[in-house]
Design a protein around this motif. Structure first.
Motif, PDB file in Angstrom:
ATOM      1  N   ASP A 384      27.626  49.360  23.962  1.00  0.00           N
ATOM      2  CA  ASP A 384      27.180  49.618  25.335  1.00  0.00           C
ATOM      3  C   ASP A 384      26.939  51.104  25.553  1.00  0.00           C
ATOM      4  O   ASP A 384      27.336  51.676  26.569  1.00  0.00           O
ATOM      5  N   GLY A 385      26.327  51.757  24.598  1.00  0.00           N
ATOM      6  CA  GLY A 385      25.988  53.165  24.750  1.00  0.00           C
ATOM      7  C   GLY A 385      24.610  53.342  25.365  1.00  0.00           C
ATOM      8  O   GLY A 385      23.789  52.424  25.408  1.00  0.00           O
ATOM      9  N   ARG A 386      24.377  54.529  25.862  1.00  0.00           N
ATOM     10  CA  ARG A 386      23.072  54.835  26.445  1.00  0.00           C
ATOM     11  C   ARG A 386      22.034  54.913  25.344  1.00  0.00           C
ATOM     12  O   ARG A 386      22.179  55.680  24.386  1.00  0.00           O
ATOM     13  N   ARG A 387      20.996  54.116  25.466  1.00  0.00           N
ATOM     14  CA  ARG A 387      19.938  54.098  24.473  1.00  0.00           C
ATOM     15  C   ARG A 387      18.933  55.206  24.763  1.00  0.00           C
ATOM     16  O   ARG A 387      18.602  55.478  25.925  1.00  0.00           O
ATOM     17  N   ALA A 388      18.492  55.826  23.702  1.00  0.00           N
ATOM     18  CA  ALA A 388      17.483  56.866  23.862  1.00  0.00           C
ATOM     19  C   ALA A 388      16.149  56.248  24.276  1.00  0.00           C
ATOM     20  O   ALA A 388      15.886  55.067  24.040  1.00  0.00           O
ATOM     21  N   GLN A 389      15.321  57.056  24.918  1.00  0.00           N
ATOM     22  CA  GLN A 389      13.992  56.641  25.327  1.00  0.00           C
ATOM     23  C   GLN A 389      12.944  57.466  24.574  1.00  0.00           C
ATOM     24  O   GLN A 389      13.238  58.567  24.101  1.00  0.00           O
ATOM     25  N   ALA A 647      19.684  61.829  30.269  1.00  0.00           N
ATOM     26  CA  ALA A 647      19.047  61.780  31.581  1.00  0.00           C
ATOM     27  C   ALA A 647      18.409  63.113  31.954  1.00  0.00           C
ATOM     28  O   ALA A 647      17.422  63.145  32.696  1.00  0.00           O
ATOM     29  N   ALA A 648      18.966  64.231  31.461  1.00  0.00           N
ATOM     30  CA  ALA A 648      18.413  65.541  31.820  1.00  0.00           C
ATOM     31  C   ALA A 648      16.990  65.701  31.277  1.00  0.00           C
ATOM     32  O   ALA A 648      16.108  66.215  31.974  1.00  0.00           O
ATOM     33  N   GLN A 649      16.751  65.272  30.035  1.00  0.00           N
ATOM     34  CA  GLN A 649      15.405  65.375  29.478  1.00  0.00           C
ATOM     35  C   GLN A 649      14.424  64.487  30.239  1.00  0.00           C
ATOM     36  O   GLN A 649      13.292  64.897  30.521  1.00  0.00           O
ATOM     37  N   THR A 650      14.846  63.273  30.579  1.00  0.00           N
ATOM     38  CA  THR A 650      13.972  62.372  31.327  1.00  0.00           C
ATOM     39  C   THR A 650      13.648  62.938  32.698  1.00  0.00           C
ATOM     40  O   THR A 650      12.504  62.880  33.163  1.00  0.00           O
ATOM     41  N   GLN A 651      14.662  63.510  33.374  1.00  0.00           N
ATOM     42  CA  GLN A 651      14.435  64.093  34.691  1.00  0.00           C
ATOM     43  C   GLN A 651      13.504  65.296  34.611  1.00  0.00           C
ATOM     44  O   GLN A 651      12.632  65.478  35.466  1.00  0.00           O
ATOM     45  N   ALA A 652      13.676  66.128  33.583  1.00  0.00           N
ATOM     46  CA  ALA A 652      12.797  67.298  33.442  1.00  0.00           C
ATOM     47  C   ALA A 652      11.347  66.878  33.233  1.00  0.00           C
ATOM     48  O   ALA A 652      10.422  67.462  33.817  1.00  0.00           O
ATOM     49  N   LEU A 653      11.120  65.849  32.395  1.00  0.00           N
ATOM     50  CA  LEU A 653       9.755  65.370  32.180  1.00  0.00           C
ATOM     51  C   LEU A 653       9.168  64.793  33.462  1.00  0.00           C
ATOM     52  O   LEU A 653       8.017  65.081  33.824  1.00  0.00           O
ATOM     53  N   SER A 654       9.953  63.999  34.185  1.00  0.00           N
ATOM     54  CA  SER A 654       9.453  63.378  35.410  1.00  0.00           C
ATOM     55  C   SER A 654       9.085  64.435  36.451  1.00  0.00           C
ATOM     56  O   SER A 654       8.043  64.340  37.101  1.00  0.00           O
ATOM     57  N   MET A 655       9.921  65.448  36.604  1.00  0.00           N
ATOM     58  CA  MET A 655       9.631  66.498  37.576  1.00  0.00           C
ATOM     59  C   MET A 655       8.412  67.327  37.169  1.00  0.00           C
ATOM     60  O   MET A 655       7.644  67.770  38.021  1.00  0.00           O
ATOM     61  N   PRO A 677     -12.508  65.590  62.704  1.00  0.00           N
ATOM     62  CA  PRO A 677     -11.145  65.955  63.119  1.00  0.00           C
ATOM     63  C   PRO A 677     -10.096  65.747  62.036  1.00  0.00           C
ATOM     64  O   PRO A 677      -9.052  66.374  62.074  1.00  0.00           O
ATOM     65  N   LEU A 678     -10.354  64.859  61.081  1.00  0.00           N
ATOM     66  CA  LEU A 678      -9.367  64.629  60.024  1.00  0.00           C
ATOM     67  C   LEU A 678      -9.473  65.742  58.996  1.00  0.00           C
ATOM     68  O   LEU A 678     -10.500  65.895  58.333  1.00  0.00           O
ATOM     69  N   GLN A 679      -8.403  66.528  58.851  1.00  0.00           N
ATOM     70  CA  GLN A 679      -8.467  67.735  58.034  1.00  0.00           C
ATOM     71  C   GLN A 679      -7.735  67.618  56.699  1.00  0.00           C
ATOM     72  O   GLN A 679      -8.113  68.253  55.734  1.00  0.00           O
ATOM     73  N   GLY A 680      -6.653  66.850  56.612  1.00  0.00           N
ATOM     74  CA  GLY A 680      -5.812  66.871  55.419  1.00  0.00           C
ATOM     75  C   GLY A 680      -5.791  65.552  54.672  1.00  0.00           C
ATOM     76  O   GLY A 680      -5.846  64.475  55.267  1.00  0.00           O
ATOM     77  N   ALA A 681      -5.710  65.646  53.341  1.00  0.00           N
ATOM     78  CA  ALA A 681      -5.549  64.473  52.485  1.00  0.00           C
ATOM     79  C   ALA A 681      -4.067  64.303  52.155  1.00  0.00           C
ATOM     80  O   ALA A 681      -3.287  65.249  52.247  1.00  0.00           O
ATOM     81  N   PRO A 682      -3.643  63.100  51.778  1.00  0.00           N
ATOM     82  CA  PRO A 682      -2.219  62.887  51.472  1.00  0.00           C
ATOM     83  C   PRO A 682      -1.758  63.759  50.312  1.00  0.00           C
ATOM     84  O   PRO A 682      -2.484  63.975  49.345  1.00  0.00           O
ATOM     85  N   VAL A 683      -0.523  64.245  50.400  1.00  0.00           N
ATOM     86  CA  VAL A 683       0.087  65.072  49.370  1.00  0.00           C
ATOM     87  C   VAL A 683       1.504  64.572  49.139  1.00  0.00           C
ATOM     88  O   VAL A 683       2.214  64.225  50.092  1.00  0.00           O
ATOM     89  N   LEU A 684       1.906  64.523  47.880  1.00  0.00           N
ATOM     90  CA  LEU A 684       3.274  64.122  47.556  1.00  0.00           C
ATOM     91  C   LEU A 684       4.270  65.076  48.194  1.00  0.00           C
ATOM     92  O   LEU A 684       4.006  66.285  48.302  1.00  0.00           O
ATOM     93  N   PRO A 685       5.425  64.581  48.625  1.00  0.00           N
ATOM     94  CA  PRO A 685       6.431  65.494  49.189  1.00  0.00           C
ATOM     95  C   PRO A 685       6.986  66.408  48.117  1.00  0.00           C
ATOM     96  O   PRO A 685       6.816  66.185  46.921  1.00  0.00           O
ATOM     97  N   ALA A 686       7.650  67.466  48.570  1.00  0.00           N
ATOM     98  CA  ALA A 686       8.268  68.384  47.623  1.00  0.00           C
ATOM     99  C   ALA A 686       9.310  67.654  46.790  1.00  0.00           C
ATOM    100  O   ALA A 686       9.859  66.621  47.195  1.00  0.00           O
ATOM    101  N   ALA A 687       9.587  68.205  45.607  1.00  0.00           N
ATOM    102  CA  ALA A 687      10.507  67.525  44.688  1.00  0.00           C
ATOM    103  C   ALA A 687      11.877  67.327  45.309  1.00  0.00           C
ATOM    104  O   ALA A 687      12.553  66.330  45.057  1.00  0.00           O
ATOM    105  N   SER A 688      12.331  68.264  46.135  1.00  0.00           N
ATOM    106  CA  SER A 688      13.653  68.127  46.759  1.00  0.00           C
ATOM    107  C   SER A 688      13.694  67.003  47.770  1.00  0.00           C
ATOM    108  O   SER A 688      14.759  66.481  48.092  1.00  0.00           O
ATOM    109  N   ASP A 689      12.514  66.578  48.301  1.00  0.00           N
ATOM    110  CA  ASP A 689      12.457  65.516  49.300  1.00  0.00           C
ATOM    111  C   ASP A 689      11.946  64.214  48.723  1.00  0.00           C
ATOM    112  O   ASP A 689      11.783  63.237  49.453  1.00  0.00           O
TER     113      ASP A 689
END
Length: 692
Positions: A384-389, A647-655, A677-689
Motif C-alpha cells: 500500500d505504498g504511493r505509486r509513482a506517476q 506529490a511535490a513534483q506533481t504539484q509543481a508540474l500542475s502549477m 460593452p463587453l470588455q473582458g474574456a474569462p481568465v483562470l483565477p490566481a493559483a492561490s485561489d
C-alpha cells in the motif's frame, strides 16, 4: 505427487543444459519463464542450475551443505525464481553475495565479509546482502547505534563513524530500505531524545498514526495556552515530535526534543498497547488503504494465502465470476478502445475467503488470528505504498513543402472562309497545363468554363460575328509550406494505461437498404442505413512501467488521422488519411526518444508535345505543354517520459501548466471598445485561489 530429483540426476540435467544452451540462445533462456520443482535437491547443484540459467558464474562455499525443497505452481521469470531460491536459502542460514561479477553462496554469518556492494543510495532488490552508508546531518551516529542494532539481522553489523557522523550497515537490501526510512524520520534538527518502544499487542503500523495525532494535539493545546499564561512543559525549540513504525520488529521509534515529550509518548503507547478484546469480533480487523485498490489487493492476498495459488477471480453476489486482476496489455488496450464507456457504479464487496474488500470505503476486512494478521499487516504496508506517476509528453512534428510549375501553349485555326464548302482545321490542344482551348471556347459564352489559375495570354479572332480564341499561352508556378506541431500530454500512474483523443467522431456508412422497384401498391418499404462512428484526429494510448534502474518501459499506440476533403460528401463514406505507430520502447527518465516517422519526397512530371516540331530550339516551346510538381513531407514523432515520484513534483508540474494557460488567457484579452460593452474574456483565477 511431486517428482523427486536426486543429486545425481540433477547434475546430469545441468550438464545437458550447459551443452545444449548456445550463447545465442542464452538471452532467450533468461527471458523464458521456468517452473521450479526441486525436492530434497542438493543446494550446490540447485545454485549451479540457476547460475547457468542466468548466465552467471557461481562459487559454492564448502561449508554450504544440505538439501532444499523449492517448488512453484506456475512459471516464473528466471530473476523472480532466483529471488525465491535466495529466500529459501535464508531459512537454511545461507546467503548469496554478488561480488566481482561472481555469485557466492556462503553462510549468512560470512555474507557481510564477502559483499562488494557499497552504496549511499537505497539499493534495489530484497534478498541481496549489501553495505550502505547513512550520512547523518543532525543526530549523533553513536547515539543511534544502540537504538537501531535490534533492527539489524543477528549475523550482520551496524557501526558508527564518529569522524564523518555516519552509520555503516551491512544487511539484506529490504532491511536496509526500512532502516533508511527510520533514520530519515529521526535525523531532524533540534532533537535530543530517541527511543525504541517495543509493542506486545498492538501493531506498529496501526498505532503509529494514532500516537502521532495525539502528540500533535497535545502540542497544539500547549501552544494555545501560552496566551493565557498557563504552565507549559519544557520548550522543544519548535520541533515536532515524530513517531515512525518499524514493522519488522513491531516497534515504534519516537523522536522528541526533550525527555518529557518522550515520556508522554511512552505513556500514550502503554495505554493503547492493550490485548484485543475478547468476543466474536476479536479476530476481525478493518484496514483502510491509502493508495492501493482494495479489490485488487484482496485478490493478491487471498492468492498468497492459498496453498495452490489464486486464480485472480472473485465471485460477487450475483454468482458470475469477475476477473479483478489485470489480464495483460492486450486486455487493457481493448478495454480502453471505447471512448463513450459510462462510469461504472460502485462494485459490491467481494466475498469468499478470510479477506474481504469493501470498494465503497477502499478498505479490507480481515478475519484472522493475531499472528496471521500481523503477517498480513506487514505485507499490506509494503503493497500500500504511493505509486509513482509518469508524465508522457509526445511531440508530433510534420513539415511539408509543395511546389508546382506548369507551361502550355495551345492554338487553333481554321483554313479557308466560312463560305467555302471545304474548310481546313489546324491547331494543338492538350490536357496537361490548364484548361483545354476547345473546352474553353465552348464554355466562355455560357460561363461554365473559366481560364486556369495563373497567367493566361490569349489571341482571339472574329468568325461569323463572334470572337473565339485562336491561341492561348499559360504560365503557372505555386509553392506551399506547412509546419504542424502537436504535443499531446498524459499523466498516469505506474503500470496503468491512459488514453487521450482529440478529434471528431465521423460517421461511416456500413450498410443500407432501399426498395428497387416494387409493383405492389399495398406493400411499404422503409429504406434505412446503418452507420458506424469512428474517431478521426489525434489518439495517444500509453502504458508506462517504471524499472528499478530509473528507466521507463512504454507500451505506446499513437495515431494521427484526418478526413480527405475531396471525399467528405461521398455516398459510400469519406476516405481517411491515417498515420499510426505501435511500439514498445525503453527510455530513461526525462530523456527524449524518437519513435519513428515518415520521410517522403515525391516528384511528378507530365508532358504533351507535337513530335518533331517540339524539338526545334526555342520555337519548339510553341508545340508543347508541360507540368511538374514536387512534394516533400517530413513527419517525426518524439516522446519524453518524466517520472513523478511524490506529490511535490506533481504539484509543481500542475502549477507550471496552470500558470502557462493563465498567461495565455491574459495575453488574448480583447482590446477595449467604446461601442461593444463587453470588455473582458474569462481568465483562470490566481493559483492561490484555484482551490476555492
Amino acid at each position: 505427487m511431486p517428482f523427486r530429483i536426486s543429486p545425481a540426476s540433477l547434475s546430469l540435467a545441468l550438464a545437458l543444459l550447459l551443452a545444449t544452451l548456445a550463447p545465442a540462445g542464452l538471452a532467450q533462456a533468461m527471458r523464458d519463464p521456468v517452473t521450479l520443482n526441486f525436492v530434497d535437491a542438493d543446494i550446490g547443484a540447485v545454485a549451479r542450475t540457476f547460475a547457468s540459467i542466468l548466465g552467471r558464474e557461481v562459487v559454492v562455499d564448502p561449508r554450504v551443505k544440505g538439501t532444499i525443497t523449492l517448488q512453484t505452481d506456475k512459471p516464473l521469470l528466471p530473476t523472480v525464481a532466483f529471488e525465491r531460491f535466495v529466500e529459501t536459502l535464508r531459512l537454511s542460514g545461507y546467503a548469496v553475495v554478488d561480488g566481482a561479477g561472481v555469485l557466492k553462496l556462503v553462510p549468512e554469518a560470512d555474507a557481510k565479509l564477502q559483499s562488494d556492494s557499497v552504496s549511499q543510495q537505497p539499493l534495489p532488490g530484497a534478498n541481496q546482502v549489501a553495505t550502505q552508508i547513512f550520512k547523518l546531518q543532525f543526530e549523533n551516529a553513536t547515539n543511534l547505534v544502540p537504538v537501531l542494532r535490534p533492527l539489524v539481522s543477528p549475523n550482520n553489523i551496524i557501526s558508527a563513524i564518529a569522524g564523518s557522523n555516519a552509520l555503516v550497515v551491512t544487511d539484506y537490501a529490504a532491511n536496509l530500505q526500512r532502516l533508511g526510512k527510520i533514520i530519515a524520520a529521526v535525523d531532524v534538527p533540534n532533537v535530543t531524545g530517541v527511543e525504541l518502544v517495543a509493542l506486545r499487542h498492538a501493531l506498529a503500523a496501526d498505532l503509529a498514526p494514532v500516537v502521532q495525532r495525539m502528540l500533535d494535539a497535545s502540542s497544539s493545546s500547549t501552544v494555545g495556552s501560552a496566551a493565557t499564561g498557563a504552565a507549559q512543559p519544557a520548550a522543544e525549540g519548535g520541533f515536532r515530535t515524530t513517531v515512525a513504525a518499524e514493522t519488522r520488529g513491531n516497534a515504534l521509534v519516537i523522536r522528541a526534543g526533550n525527555a518529557a515529550r518522550i515520556q508522554l509518548a511512552r505513556d500514550i503507547v502503554e495505554r493503547l498497547d492493550q490485548p484485543s478484546p475478547e468476543g466474536p469480533a476479536g479476530n476481525i480487523h478493518v484496514v483502510y488503504l491509502r493508495n492501493a485498490e482494495a479489490t485488487r489487493l484482496a485478490t493478491v492476498l487471498r492468492a498468497a494465502l492459498s496453498p495452490t495459488g489464486g486464480s485472480g477471480t472473485t465471485v460477487p453476489a450475483s454468482g458470475t465470476p469477475v476477473t479483478t486482476a489485470a489480464t495483460g496489455a492486450g486486455a487493457a488496450s481493448s478495454s480502453s478502445a471505447s471512448n463513450t464507456t459510462p462510469v461504472q457504479p460502485t462494485a459490491p464487496p467481494s466475498t469468499g475467503g478470510q479477506i474481504q474488500a469493501d470498494p465503497a470505503t477502499n478498505s479490507l476486512v480481515i478475519s484472522a488470528a493475531e499472528p496471521q494478521y500481523r503477517q498480513l499487516r506487514a505485507v499490506i504496508e509494503q503493497l500500500d505504498g504511493r505509486r509513482a506517476q509518469v508524465l508522457v509528453e509526445s511531440l508530433i512534428v510534420e513539415i511539408s513543402a509543395d511546389k508546382a510549375a506548369e507551361f502550355s501553349v495551345q492554338w487553333q485555326n481554321i483554313l479557308g472562309t466560312t463560305s467555302s464548302s471545304v474548310v481546313g482545321y489546324l491547331g494543338t490542344n492538350y490536357s496537361v497545363g490548364g484548361s483545354n482551348i476547345i473546352s474553353l471556347n465552348t464554355g466562355l459564352a455560357s460561363g461554365t468554363t473559366l481560364p486556369s489559375t495563373g497567367f493566361n495570354f490569349g489571341v482571339g479572332r472574329k468568325i461569323d460575328g463572334s470572337y473565339v480564341l485562336g491561341a492561348l499561352a499559360r504560365f503557372f508556378e505555386s509553392s506551399g509550406d506547412g509546419n504542424v506541431l502537436s504535443t499531446p500530454t498524459l499523466l498516469t500512474m505506474d503500470n496503468e494505461e491512459a488514453k487521450i483523443v482529440v478529434g471528431q467522431n465521423v460517421p461511416f456508412v456500413t450498410g443500407q437498404y432501399a426498395s428497387t422497384g416494387s409493383t405492389s401498391t399495398s406493400s411499404s418499404v422503409n429504406p434505412f442505413q446503418t452507420i458506424e462512428r469512428k474517431d478521426v484526429g489525434l489518439t495517444l494510448r500509453v502504458k508506462p512501467q517504471i524499472n528499478e534502474n530509473g528507466a521507463v518501459r512504454l507500451t505506446i499506440y499513437q495515431e494521427v488521422s484526418s478526413v480527405q476533403a475531396s471525399t467528405a460528401s461521398n455516398s459510400n463514406g469519406p476516405t481517411t488519411n491515417k498515420r499510426s505507430i505501435e511500439s514498445n520502447v525503453l527510455v530513461q527518465d526525462g530523456a527524449v526518444v524518437v519513435l519513428g516517422g515518415l520521410m517522403q519526397d515525391e516528384y511528378a512530371g507530365n508532358e504533351e508535345k507535337v513530335p518533331g516540331l517540339s524539338a526545334v530550339p526555342v520555337l519548339g516551346n510553341l508545340f508543347r505543354s508541360e507540368a511538374r510538381s514536387r512534394k516533400k513531407t517530413n513527419l517525426v514523432v518524439f516522446l519524453r517520459p518524466v517520472v513523478m515520484r511524490d506529490a511535490a513534483q506533481t504539484q509543481a508540474l500542475s502549477m507550471d501548466r496552470y500558470q502557462m494557460m493563465r498567461a495565455a488567457q491574459q495575453a488574448a484579452q480583447p482590446e477595449a471598445s467604446m461601442l461593444a460593452p463587453l470588455q473582458g474574456a474569462p481568465v483562470l483565477p490566481a493559483a492561490s485561489d484555484s482551490g476555492r
